[in-house]
Design an enzyme around this catalytic site. Sequence first.
Site, PDB file in Angstrom:
ATOM      1  N   ARG A  86      -5.194 -38.071  28.487  1.00  0.00           N
ATOM      2  CA  ARG A  86      -5.756 -38.272  27.146  1.00  0.00           C
ATOM      3  C   ARG A  86      -5.342 -39.527  26.419  1.00  0.00           C
ATOM      4  O   ARG A  86      -5.971 -39.905  25.444  1.00  0.00           O
ATOM      5  CB  ARG A  86      -5.423 -37.063  26.269  1.00  0.00           C
ATOM      6  CG  ARG A  86      -6.230 -35.873  26.639  1.00  0.00           C
ATOM      7  CD  ARG A  86      -5.724 -34.675  25.925  1.00  0.00           C
ATOM      8  NE  ARG A  86      -4.336 -34.435  26.276  1.00  0.00           N
ATOM      9  CZ  ARG A  86      -3.593 -33.480  25.743  1.00  0.00           C
ATOM     10  NH1 ARG A  86      -4.091 -32.713  24.814  1.00  0.00           N
ATOM     11  NH2 ARG A  86      -2.345 -33.314  26.120  1.00  0.00           N
ATOM     12  N   ARG A 122     -14.024 -37.425  31.133  1.00  0.00           N
ATOM     13  CA  ARG A 122     -13.840 -35.998  30.923  1.00  0.00           C
ATOM     14  C   ARG A 122     -14.960 -35.400  30.080  1.00  0.00           C
ATOM     15  O   ARG A 122     -15.178 -34.194  30.122  1.00  0.00           O
ATOM     16  CB  ARG A 122     -12.480 -35.834  30.238  1.00  0.00           C
ATOM     17  CG  ARG A 122     -12.134 -34.537  29.649  1.00  0.00           C
ATOM     18  CD  ARG A 122     -11.340 -33.692  30.566  1.00  0.00           C
ATOM     19  NE  ARG A 122     -10.645 -32.700  29.766  1.00  0.00           N
ATOM     20  CZ  ARG A 122     -11.247 -31.770  29.040  1.00  0.00           C
ATOM     21  NH1 ARG A 122     -12.560 -31.698  29.051  1.00  0.00           N
ATOM     22  NH2 ARG A 122     -10.549 -30.922  28.318  1.00  0.00           N
ATOM     23  N   TYR A 125       3.895 -19.229  33.115  1.00  0.00           N
ATOM     24  CA  TYR A 125       2.501 -19.172  32.634  1.00  0.00           C
ATOM     25  C   TYR A 125       1.848 -17.843  33.014  1.00  0.00           C
ATOM     26  O   TYR A 125       1.120 -17.232  32.218  1.00  0.00           O
ATOM     27  CB  TYR A 125       1.677 -20.347  33.177  1.00  0.00           C
ATOM     28  CG  TYR A 125       1.953 -21.629  32.414  1.00  0.00           C
ATOM     29  CD1 TYR A 125       1.553 -21.765  31.091  1.00  0.00           C
ATOM     30  CD2 TYR A 125       2.624 -22.688  33.001  1.00  0.00           C
ATOM     31  CE1 TYR A 125       1.818 -22.918  30.373  1.00  0.00           C
ATOM     32  CE2 TYR A 125       2.898 -23.851  32.299  1.00  0.00           C
ATOM     33  CZ  TYR A 125       2.490 -23.958  30.975  1.00  0.00           C
ATOM     34  OH  TYR A 125       2.758 -25.093  30.265  1.00  0.00           O
TER      35      TYR A 125
END
Length: 343
Positions: free
Chosen positions: A28, A37, A148
């Site tokens: 980013r 993207r 996660y």
Amino acid sequence: MSAPLLVRALRGEPVQRPPVWFMRQAGRSLPEYRSLRHGRSLLQLARIPELTAEATMQPVRRHGVDAAILFSDIVVPLAGVGIELEIRPGVGPVIAAPIRTAADVRRLRPLCPEEDLPEVGEAVGLLCAELDVPLIGFAGGPFTLASYLIEGGPSKTQAATKAMMLGQPALFGELLGRLAGIAAASLHAQVKAGAAAVQVFESWIGFLSRAQYERHVAGPTRALCQELARLGVPRILFGVGTGHLLEAMAETGPDALGLDWRTSITHARERLGPGIALQGNLDPAALLAPWPAIEREARAVLSDAPATGYVFNLGHGVLPDTPPEIPGRLVELVHEQALDAIT
Ligand code: CP3
């Protein structure tokens, strides 16, 4: 032909200057990544080999780094074994049905890269044909992936993960063993397709005490390192906030440890000796400061670094708000400082 600079540095061989690359160098912080993207999710991007290759090459072209890192995410192999998940912008990976029970753990099957993720091998092949710097393959470490899966997403406390670790240690051990197997299979496929080094991102390991790490995580990590040794490429183990874990992590057998900005490289070298290479550790937040401050901080890192067995990097990933021209200026600084040292 001699091995690439990165590989020689990771093996502790003599080098004229330290190699430099940045964790999260793709992504980013780059406007060209945001256009690539556009309209696609990261998980979609990571499954189209041409686009994966393009996202991987963008920071190499723009910054002139000495290594590329495959564009992907640590949760891609989990999606490959059928875990339903998404990567939510500004949040991170979110798992539809978190793992909590023995039955959940036993449903986690091994990864077969050729069938589950053929695109990854293809992307690595495309990249190795085009790149003139080595490609680093990567995977999530077993604790970080377990976190996660158990929490269901990012966690500020790792409470559910620790509750399983302390309350059901055998089940937790089985989960970590399965995840280490998934990481090994994924890295094996990346190296077979041409990756020249591998990094295991064990990002959230700093949440554990040293005793917890040694009792619950060192075993599966050692097994993973041993499995990866057969690949014949250097293995980097990275975590955040690991000042209290360095010896225990080194004992699991990687070729190099990645350090965050909290631990001085000199101090780590004194504790670990010259037998293991070190990578790091400029504070990624420094890249948002005015250039003179960045320069001062980067020179301080370089003057703290040993002449061999060292790779310049940040202490964690490039932050999204980093001005896109800054990493390239840093690469020039690292390259120039080395010339100054020689002349
Ligand atoms: O380093 C690189 O340039 C290669 C690409 C890479 C990504 N993720 C792409 C990505 C790598 C090496 C990773 C590793 C990763 N993913 C880690 C370990 C490194 C670390 O930072 O500790 C972790 C913990 C993840 C999980 C993850 N994925 C998080 C926490 C996030 C950020 C969520 C957010 O938006 O703040 C992601 C998303 C992600 N992975 C992005 C990129 C480029 C950004 C979002 C996007 O483009 O959708």
